[in-house]
Write an enzyme that holds these catalytic residues in place. Structure first.
Site, short mmCIF file in Angstrom:
data_model
loop_
_atom_site.label_atom_id
_atom_site.label_comp_id
_atom_site.label_asym_id
_atom_site.label_seq_id
_atom_site.Cartn_x
_atom_site.Cartn_y
_atom_site.Cartn_z
N ARG A 74 -12.31 51.51 32.76
CA ARG A 74 -10.95 52.04 32.55
C ARG A 74 -11.08 53.50 32.12
O ARG A 74 -11.77 53.80 31.14
CB ARG A 74 -10.22 51.23 31.49
CG ARG A 74 -9.90 49.81 31.92
CD ARG A 74 -8.88 49.18 30.99
NE ARG A 74 -8.67 47.78 31.28
CZ ARG A 74 -7.85 47.30 32.22
NH1 ARG A 74 -7.18 48.13 32.98
NH2 ARG A 74 -7.71 46.01 32.39
N GLY A 113 -2.72 52.44 36.50
CA GLY A 113 -3.33 53.63 35.91
C GLY A 113 -4.12 54.39 36.98
O GLY A 113 -4.05 55.62 37.09
N THR A 114 -4.88 53.63 37.76
CA THR A 114 -5.72 54.21 38.81
C THR A 114 -4.88 55.03 39.78
O THR A 114 -5.29 56.10 40.24
CB THR A 114 -6.42 53.07 39.58
OG1 THR A 114 -7.16 52.30 38.64
CG2 THR A 114 -7.33 53.60 40.66
N ASP A 136 -2.16 41.28 38.32
CA ASP A 136 -0.82 41.33 37.72
C ASP A 136 0.30 41.45 38.76
O ASP A 136 1.46 41.16 38.45
CB ASP A 136 -0.72 42.52 36.75
CG ASP A 136 -1.77 42.48 35.66
OD1 ASP A 136 -2.28 41.38 35.39
OD2 ASP A 136 -2.09 43.55 35.10
N GLY A 179 -1.29 39.06 32.89
CA GLY A 179 -0.22 39.72 33.66
C GLY A 179 0.23 41.02 33.02
O GLY A 179 1.14 41.67 33.52
N ARG A 284 -9.49 36.44 36.32
CA ARG A 284 -9.93 37.56 37.17
C ARG A 284 -11.27 37.28 37.84
O ARG A 284 -11.79 38.12 38.56
CB ARG A 284 -10.09 38.82 36.30
CG ARG A 284 -8.84 39.52 36.09
CD ARG A 284 -8.90 40.86 35.44
NE ARG A 284 -10.11 41.43 34.97
CZ ARG A 284 -10.16 42.26 33.91
NH1 ARG A 284 -9.05 42.55 33.25
NH2 ARG A 284 -11.28 42.80 33.54
#
Ligand code: F6P
Length: 357
Positions: A74, A113-114, A136, A179, A284
Site C-alpha cells: 500500500r 487508492g491505486t 470490495d 468490504g 482475499r
C-alpha cells in the site's frame, strides 16, 4: 517494439495473476515485439527501481494462482507527493524510471487508492492502462471488479458453515465480512448464505430493529439467527457523528470491530448467546473462482488490445455486460457504494432479510 511496465498495488485479491496473464498473452500473440518489466511490490518498485524482466514463462501456470507474482504494497495517495524519509520525490522518481527504461506504458492493477495515483501519473504525461481489482467491488466506472466473486464464494462458505452449528446450539451468530467502507461483499455473501439480517455501511442500523428481527424469528419457531455484518457497518447513532467524533469513539471502544459491538448489545439487551466469526483475510486468499478467471482474462485481453492500439489513459471496466474503456479521470477518487434504494436491497427485503433500518 513495445516496452511495458506492470505493477500490482494495494491489498491483493484473487485473479491478479490471471489478469496479468491475459494482458501478456494478448501482447505475445500479436506480431509485435514486447518487453515486460515487472515492478515489485506495487508503486514502491517503480519509485525505487525494483523490477524484473519477465518472459512468457513467468506467466505460464498462473491462471489459477491467487496473490500476485509481482508482490504488492500500500502506497497511500494522500502522501505520495510528499518526499520519502530520504527526501526522494516519489512522483519524480516514478517518472524518471519510466523514461530511463524507455517504457511505452504502465499497466497498473489496483483498487481505489491505486487509481488515484495512476491518474496522477497520467496527468504527469505517462501512458497508463489500469485494471480494476478488489474484493470490495467499490471501484467507480465498473459494475464488477475481479476478486469480488471469489471473495463472495469464500464469505458464503463461511456463512454456510456457521448455519449447522447455529441451528444445533440455538444461538445468534454474526459473520463479519470484509468490504472496507462498502457493503457489496456482505450483501451478496449474506444473500447467498441465507443470512437473516445484513448490516452494511450504506444502511445504518438500529440495534432494536435487529433485536426485533431475532425475536420475530424465534416467535415463528426458528432456533437461530445469522447476521452478516460488513466490517464498515455503522449504527444510526454513530452515522450522525462527525468524522472526528466517530474516530474518538472508535479509539475508546473496547471492541475490536463493529461485529463485537453488535454482539455485546444483543447479549446485553436480550441475554441471548451470541458468537462472532471473522473470516478476515481468508476472503482475499486462495485460487480465483472460475468466474474471476474468465473475467480477469477478458479484462486483461482488452488491456493488451489497448496497448497494441496505443490507447492510454483508461481503466478497462465492465458495464452492462460489456467490456468498456473508462477514462481514468472519471474513475479516480470516486467510490461505488450500494444504493439503499437499489432493487437488490428491495428484493432482499421481500425475502424477509432485515437491514436493521
Ligand atoms: O480492500 C480490500 C480489503 O481486503 C478490505 O476489504 C479490507 O478492509 C482491507 O483490504 C484490509 O486491508 P489490509 O490487508 O491492509 O489489512
Amino acid at each position: 517494439m513495445k516496452r511495458i511496465g506492470m505493477l500490482t498495488s494495494g491489498g491483493d485479491c484473487q485473479a491478479l495473476n490471471a489478469a496479468m496473464r491475459g494482458v501478456v498473452k494478448t501482447l505475445f500473440n500479436s506480431k509485435t515485439d514486447v518487453e515486460i518489466y515487472g515492478f515489485l511490490d506495487g508503486y514502491r518498485g517503480l519509485i525505487y527501481s525494483k523490477f524484473q524482466m519477465l518472459t512468457g514463462k513467468d506467466f505460464s501456470g498462473i491462471l489459477t494462482k491467487g496473490g500476485t507474482i509481482l508482490g504488492t504494497s500500500r502506497t497511500p495517495f494522500k502522501t505520495i507527493q510528499d518526499p520519502d524519509e530520504n527526501g526522494i520525490n516519489r512522483v519524480e522518481a516514478m517518472k524518471q524510471n519510466y523514461y530511463k527504461l524507455q517504457l511505452d506504458c504502465l499497466v497498473i492493477l489496483g483498487g481505489n487508492g491505486t487509481h488515484k495515483t495512476a491518474n496522477l501519473l497520467r496527468q504527469q504525461g505517462l501512458n497508463v492502462v489500469t485494471l480494476p481489482k478488489t474484493i470490495d467491488n467499490d471501484l467507480w466506472g465498473t459494475d464488477m471488479t475481479f476478486g469480488f466473486q471469489s471473495a463472495v464464494n469464500i464469505a458464503t462458505d463461511a456463512i454456510d458453515c456457521i448455519h449447522t452449528t447455529a441451528a444445533s446450539h440455538n444461538r445468534v451468530f454474526i459473520v463479519e465480512v470484509m468490504g472496507h467502507k462498502v457493503g457489496w461483499l456482505t450483501l451478496n455473501a449474506g444473500m447467498a448464505g441465507g443470512a437473516d439480517i445484513i448490516l452494511i455501511p450504506e444502511i445504518p442500523y438500529d440495534i432494536d430493529k435487529v433485536i426485533n428481527k431475532i425475536e420475530e424469528r424465534e416467535q415463528r419457531g426458528s432456533r437461530f439467527t445469522i447476521i452478516a455484518v460488513a466490517e464498515g457497518a455503522i449504527s444510526k447513532a454513530d452515522a450522525k457523528l462527525s468524522k472526528k467524533e466517530l474516530k474518538k469513539k472508535l479509539e475508546k471502544s473496547p471492541y475490536p470491530s463493529v461485529s463485537y459491538e453488535v454482539a455485546a448489545a444483543i447479549q446485553k439487551k436480550t441475554g441471548r448467546e451470541v458468537r462472532v466469526t471473522v473470516p478476515g483475510h481468508m476472503q482475499r486468499g486462495g485460487s480465483p473462482c472460475p468466474y474471476d478467471r474468465v473475467f480477469a482474462s477478458r479484462l486483461g485481453a482488452e488491456a493488451g488490445k489497448m496497448i497494441l492500439d496505443d490507447q492510454y489513459g483508461f481503466m478497462v471496466g465492465y458495464k452492462n455486460r460489456e467490456i468498456v474503456r473508462v477514462p481514468l479521470e472519471d474513475v479516480a477518487g470516486k467510490l461505488k457504494t450500494v444504493e439503499p434504494n437499489a432493487t437488490i436491497v428491495h428484493e432482499a427485503k421481500l425475502l424477509g432479510i432485515s437491514f436493521g433500518d
